[in-house]
Scaffold this active site. Sequence first.
Site, PDB file in Angstrom:
ATOM      1  N   GLU A 151      -2.934  11.547   2.987  1.00  0.00           N
ATOM      2  CA  GLU A 151      -3.933  11.314   4.017  1.00  0.00           C
ATOM      3  C   GLU A 151      -3.919  12.498   4.978  1.00  0.00           C
ATOM      4  O   GLU A 151      -2.861  13.057   5.276  1.00  0.00           O
ATOM      5  CB  GLU A 151      -3.672  10.038   4.801  1.00  0.00           C
ATOM      6  CG  GLU A 151      -3.907   8.762   4.034  1.00  0.00           C
ATOM      7  CD  GLU A 151      -3.773   7.550   4.930  1.00  0.00           C
ATOM      8  OE1 GLU A 151      -4.809   6.968   5.263  1.00  0.00           O
ATOM      9  OE2 GLU A 151      -2.641   7.204   5.282  1.00  0.00           O
ATOM     10  N   GLU A 209       0.854  -1.194   0.000  1.00  0.00           N
ATOM     11  CA  GLU A 209       0.000   0.000   0.000  1.00  0.00           C
ATOM     12  C   GLU A 209       0.883   1.234   0.000  1.00  0.00           C
ATOM     13  O   GLU A 209       1.861   1.309   0.754  1.00  0.00           O
ATOM     14  CB  GLU A 209      -0.901   0.007   1.235  1.00  0.00           C
ATOM     15  CG  GLU A 209      -1.763   1.268   1.375  1.00  0.00           C
ATOM     16  CD  GLU A 209      -2.662   1.228   2.616  1.00  0.00           C
ATOM     17  OE1 GLU A 209      -3.025   0.112   3.044  1.00  0.00           O
ATOM     18  OE2 GLU A 209      -2.982   2.307   3.152  1.00  0.00           O
TER      19      GLU A 209
END
Length: 420
Positions: A169, A164
């Site tokens: 974010e 990932e």
Amino acid sequence: MVWTRTRRALALITATLTVASTAALVLAAPAAPATAAIGGLTWQDEFNEPAGTPVNQSRWRFDIGGGGWGNNERQYYTSSTSNAVHDGQGNLVITARRDNPANYQCHYGRCEYTSARLLTAATFTQAYGRFEARIKIPRGQGIWPAFWMLGNDMGSVGWPAAGEIDIMENIGREPNTLYGTVHGPGYSGGEGITGSRTIGAPLADAFHTYRVDWQPNSIIWYLDGVEYHRIDPSRLGGDRWVFDHPFFMILNVAVGGNWPGYPDGSTQFPQQMLVDYVRVSGYVPDGGNPPPSGTTRLRGAHSGRCIDIPSANPVDGAKLQIWDCNTTAAQAWTFAADGTVRAMGKCMDPAWAGTANGTEVNLVSCNGNPAQRFTLNAAGDLVNLSSNRCVDVRDVNPNNGGKLHLWDCIGASNQKWSRF
């Protein structure tokens, strides 16, 4: 995009400059680190459709459901235009709403919120390159926007083995802070390898560009074109690097979860994430040069001599040197598909997988260690990817027998190499 993010600290080690053994006996500041060679666009969505137009499903599909998504999130993801739609002003709008439809059941009961999660798993995947989006994020306690990627082998190996890469974010309680993270086997969840940048105003106040440049053995994160985080296999503490295969992209706005916490009385709904564009560029191997076929000699610009195995003796630990160019096997190097540089059946290797200035460059049996990976870029730098340092002739020695070591890439002629 996984929970907690009590992050594994990465120490940024600042090298102390001493009297350099490189660069014409003059102390020089290191040049910018070696960066990925980026080619032309391979995929893009500019979101220039008329207002009310649904998501283009030739580019994006939807994840649907309210199962918590591994993080105890509170939203139900839909494919409705109430949650993802073009605004007619050049943006995709992903909207998180306070919603309580009877037919949307979440892991904790009847859902409180709806949102959208778009992905390219069925439409586009790519290994390496530049992945960039210009986004105005939402805000508020418990709001969790993200632009990220997962390995295309998720269905066969699962998470985190597929890998990932979190490009962007933010959690609402830290409005000024951006996080960039990777997850893989041994470094997932709260142990993800994370970097962050905090700016002077909430990220939600304006559009910003969020980007990674990704090449074999290196991922670099940028906010508005400024690097703030990078990783390579040496940062994983011996865990497996799982970023050498295609990934797909995801855009979403989560509501609640173990890491961001949950909405409270201060959280206002609806919250919108505006995406101006998503663009992907290709990776150009070897700095844009065609990969060599067969064997090649590596000649130094400063000395005119070639990288050589002393006495043509391929013993483990042989200290590589420069020598008059010749046609012996001791100078017949092959750039292998796994990133190693080989001669006489063995690999160019930084001693003991070292990454510091002054690490000897030796010949060692090929062992699969990422430290043995090198690339010759368009500028003529022979870069060790784990250390991001250049193969350099010690003491700027132009004579036969001059030894090789790693040093900061400063553009000096004793760090420049060409194939012939």
